[in-house]
Write an enzyme that holds these catalytic residues in place. Structure first.
Site, PDB file in Angstrom:
ATOM      1  N   HIS A 150      45.767  40.915  45.009  1.00  0.00           N
ATOM      2  CA  HIS A 150      44.447  39.278  44.398  1.00  0.00           C
ATOM      3  C   HIS A 150      44.724  38.439  42.959  1.00  0.00           C
ATOM      4  O   HIS A 150      46.039  39.029  42.517  1.00  0.00           O
ATOM      5  CB  HIS A 150      42.966  39.617  44.648  1.00  0.00           C
ATOM      6  CG  HIS A 150      43.640  40.790  42.875  1.00  0.00           C
ATOM      7  ND1 HIS A 150      42.396  42.003  43.198  1.00  0.00           N
ATOM      8  CD2 HIS A 150      42.359  40.235  42.082  1.00  0.00           C
ATOM      9  CE1 HIS A 150      42.897  42.458  42.142  1.00  0.00           C
ATOM     10  NE2 HIS A 150      42.325  41.815  40.715  1.00  0.00           N
ATOM     11  N   HIS A 197      37.946  40.745  47.449  1.00  0.00           N
ATOM     12  CA  HIS A 197      38.360  40.023  47.230  1.00  0.00           C
ATOM     13  C   HIS A 197      40.199  39.504  47.226  1.00  0.00           C
ATOM     14  O   HIS A 197      40.389  40.652  47.097  1.00  0.00           O
ATOM     15  CB  HIS A 197      37.648  39.340  45.407  1.00  0.00           C
ATOM     16  CG  HIS A 197      38.644  39.908  44.539  1.00  0.00           C
ATOM     17  ND1 HIS A 197      39.188  42.016  44.254  1.00  0.00           N
ATOM     18  CD2 HIS A 197      39.019  40.726  43.354  1.00  0.00           C
ATOM     19  CE1 HIS A 197      39.233  42.199  43.799  1.00  0.00           C
ATOM     20  NE2 HIS A 197      39.354  41.723  42.861  1.00  0.00           N
ATOM     21  N   HIS A 211      44.432  36.558  35.853  1.00  0.00           N
ATOM     22  CA  HIS A 211      45.079  37.498  36.031  1.00  0.00           C
ATOM     23  C   HIS A 211      46.175  38.009  37.414  1.00  0.00           C
ATOM     24  O   HIS A 211      45.396  37.320  38.238  1.00  0.00           O
ATOM     25  CB  HIS A 211      44.655  39.535  35.600  1.00  0.00           C
ATOM     26  CG  HIS A 211      43.427  39.498  36.846  1.00  0.00           C
ATOM     27  ND1 HIS A 211      41.915  39.253  36.483  1.00  0.00           N
ATOM     28  CD2 HIS A 211      43.792  39.932  37.984  1.00  0.00           C
ATOM     29  CE1 HIS A 211      41.959  40.053  37.730  1.00  0.00           C
ATOM     30  NE2 HIS A 211      41.926  40.410  37.791  1.00  0.00           N
ATOM     31  N   HIS A 243      34.744  49.048  37.986  1.00  0.00           N
ATOM     32  CA  HIS A 243      34.444  47.887  38.086  1.00  0.00           C
ATOM     33  C   HIS A 243      32.915  47.438  38.813  1.00  0.00           C
ATOM     34  O   HIS A 243      33.319  48.752  39.533  1.00  0.00           O
ATOM     35  CB  HIS A 243      35.315  46.420  38.941  1.00  0.00           C
ATOM     36  CG  HIS A 243      36.223  45.893  37.734  1.00  0.00           C
ATOM     37  ND1 HIS A 243      36.082  45.150  36.855  1.00  0.00           N
ATOM     38  CD2 HIS A 243      37.730  45.482  38.535  1.00  0.00           C
ATOM     39  CE1 HIS A 243      37.003  45.053  36.527  1.00  0.00           C
ATOM     40  NE2 HIS A 243      37.976  44.733  37.473  1.00  0.00           N
ATOM     41  N   TYR A 252      44.363  47.264  33.092  1.00  0.00           N
ATOM     42  CA  TYR A 252      44.414  45.169  32.344  1.00  0.00           C
ATOM     43  C   TYR A 252      45.447  45.993  31.685  1.00  0.00           C
ATOM     44  O   TYR A 252      45.285  46.823  30.640  1.00  0.00           O
ATOM     45  CB  TYR A 252      43.406  44.288  32.305  1.00  0.00           C
ATOM     46  CG  TYR A 252      42.836  44.207  33.489  1.00  0.00           C
ATOM     47  CD1 TYR A 252      42.773  43.286  34.217  1.00  0.00           C
ATOM     48  CD2 TYR A 252      41.388  44.573  33.446  1.00  0.00           C
ATOM     49  CE1 TYR A 252      42.243  42.573  35.205  1.00  0.00           C
ATOM     50  CE2 TYR A 252      40.613  44.521  34.792  1.00  0.00           C
ATOM     51  CZ  TYR A 252      40.963  43.035  35.452  1.00  0.00           C
ATOM     52  OH  TYR A 252      39.833  42.913  36.292  1.00  0.00           O
ATOM     53  N   GLU A 262      47.688  43.534  36.531  1.00  0.00           N
ATOM     54  CA  GLU A 262      46.221  44.538  36.779  1.00  0.00           C
ATOM     55  C   GLU A 262      46.514  45.463  37.720  1.00  0.00           C
ATOM     56  O   GLU A 262      46.784  44.808  38.787  1.00  0.00           O
ATOM     57  CB  GLU A 262      44.704  43.683  37.443  1.00  0.00           C
ATOM     58  CG  GLU A 262      43.561  44.873  37.382  1.00  0.00           C
ATOM     59  CD  GLU A 262      42.171  44.571  38.601  1.00  0.00           C
ATOM     60  OE1 GLU A 262      42.436  43.340  38.822  1.00  0.00           O
ATOM     61  OE2 GLU A 262      41.461  45.170  38.442  1.00  0.00           O
TER      62      GLU A 262
END
Lengths: 304, 111
Positions: A150, A197, A211, A243, A252, A262
């Site tokens: 993503h 996502h 990112h 998260h 990260y 990431e």
């Protein structure tokens, strides 16, 4: 129904092309699949298509464009109309403008980012093949993620860009960050596949990259990525943690041009009938970094 | 060892900086809160104005983070510069604040 399958590619600006290729092949562990002009094309070992990442030499860092793959050529024409109906201008990028690619539909998002839809791209296959394949390849290097997962972008008008992806491109919103009164949208997480996502936005300056995320299997792989990054002395932004948003496990770090990368594992399966999960601004620290429970200056402000 | 005087977050810090270490690294090693981002010359978060002293700036960097014009006017990226003498540097944020405060138009408004 017309379907956008996934985020298929991202093109990053890099300052030193060879140093960047060295990093993305040896540290991240992607495979170089071709070169054209000032660009190098790469794929992850578990991807079938010719490339998912393009590195293009530039005197600044950041995102040149990113692209979503649609299931059929008809879908391309369908979404082209939908984008025009929404009020965005589209142009056709002709065959072979870039290596291994067919025609693409180009448009600029309300947040200023360059985005494309495409169907046609050369098929290279996986190292393990697709007949009686082994679960992973012995020939990989570095972190060796399965795929590009993503990207997260910053922009000012998150409500309009969210409406664009939902109305024109049939995305759904899995999660959002709002002010406590719910009036203002500070973060918007969007999906078209079954991932938590495929694309996300946070409030910030237009046309910037926060990112690019690569998919690894498990927490163990995130931790192993951290080990590899330390071996190569790659600067970290955030060491392994979880998260709240997406529930993913994460680390990260920065590529040699300062683009944030990431390694992302887990997260739930998203389905179109899920309600949008809401995080309020007062819990944003926990939402972003579930353990630390506060944001960091570098994570919020370092953009390319 | 050079002495780097760093103005950041409205305060002044003194950093001991070996000649082969960046002011950003030296400051962080001494727990001094210098704004830090990618540490690769890409994001510009550690941009400083050099008020005094000699230094060498790494030229392979994002021009969005540090343009040629800024480079010529004594701006630098603390993550990818090396001191060549004692230095006096101020973060971009503090420098802008200082410029605004010394602007007579702004002072008039405060009255």
């Amino acid at each position: 129904m017309a379907k956008i399958m996934r985020m298929g590619r991202a093109e990053l600006k890099v300052l030193d092309l060879e140093k960047s290729v060295d990093y993305y092949t040896n540290v991240i562990g992607l495979e170089e699949t071709g070169r054209m002009g000032d660009s190098v094309y790469l794929k992850a070992w578990d991807e079938y298509d010719h490339h998912s990442l393009i590195l293009t030499k530039s005197n600044s860092a950041g995102l040149v464009h990113f692209g979503f793959k649609v299931e059929t050529e008809d879908d391309l024409a369908y979404f082209e109309n939908k984008i025009e109906e929404f009020g965005c201008t589209t142009t056709r990028i002709s065959n072979n403008t870039r290596l291994g690619e067919g025609e693409a539909v180009h448009f600029i998002l309300p947040t200023g980012h360059h985005c494309e839809l495409y169907h046609e791209i050369d098929f290279l296959g996986k190292k393990v093949g697709h007949i009686n394949p082994h679960p992973w390849s012995l020939e990989t290097k570095g972190i060796a993620p399965h795929s590009l997962d993503h990207i997260l972008l910053t922009g000012d008008d998150l409500k309009t860009v969210t409406r664009f992806f939902i109305e024109a491109l049939n995305f759904r919103q899995s999660e959002r960050i709002t002010t406590i009164d719910g009036e203002e949208l500070l973060g918007s997480f969007l999906f078209t596949s079954n991932k938590a996502h495929d694309l996300a936005f946070v409030k910030g300056p237009d046309a910037k990259l926060h990112h690019a995320g690569f998919h690894v299997d498990e927490l163990h792989d995130v931790f192993r990525a951290a080990d590899i990054l330390s071996m190569y002395e790659v600067p970290f932004d955030v060491t392994p943690t979880r998260h709240g948003l997406t529930r993913g496990k994460t680390i990260y770090f920065f590529d040699p041009s300062g683009n944030r990368n990431e390694a992302f594992a887990g997260g739930y399966y998203a389905f179109p009938d899920m309600p949008t999960v809401t995080w309020t601004e007062d819990k944003i620290g926990q939402g972003i970094f579930y353990h630390r429970r506060e944001l960091s200056e570098s994570f919020m402000k370092a953009l390319t | 060892m050079y002495k780097v005087t760093l103005k950041a977050r409205g305060q002044q810090f003194e950093v001991s900086c070996p000649p082969n270490v960046t002011p950003l690294r030296a400051a962080r090693d001494q727990f001094i809160p210098i704004p830090t981002g990618c540490q690769q010359g890409g994001c510009g978060m550690c941009k400083v104005k050099v008020l005094d002293g000699e230094y060498a700036q790494e030229l392979v960097r994002s021009h969005d983070a540090l343009s040629n014009e800024e480079l010529e006017n004594g701006y630098a990226l603390a993550c990818c510069m090396m001191p060549k003498s004692d230095l006096e540097i101020i973060t971009l944020e503090d420098y802008e604040k200082r410029k605004n405060e010394s602007n007579p138009a702004n002072l008039a408004e405060i009255k």
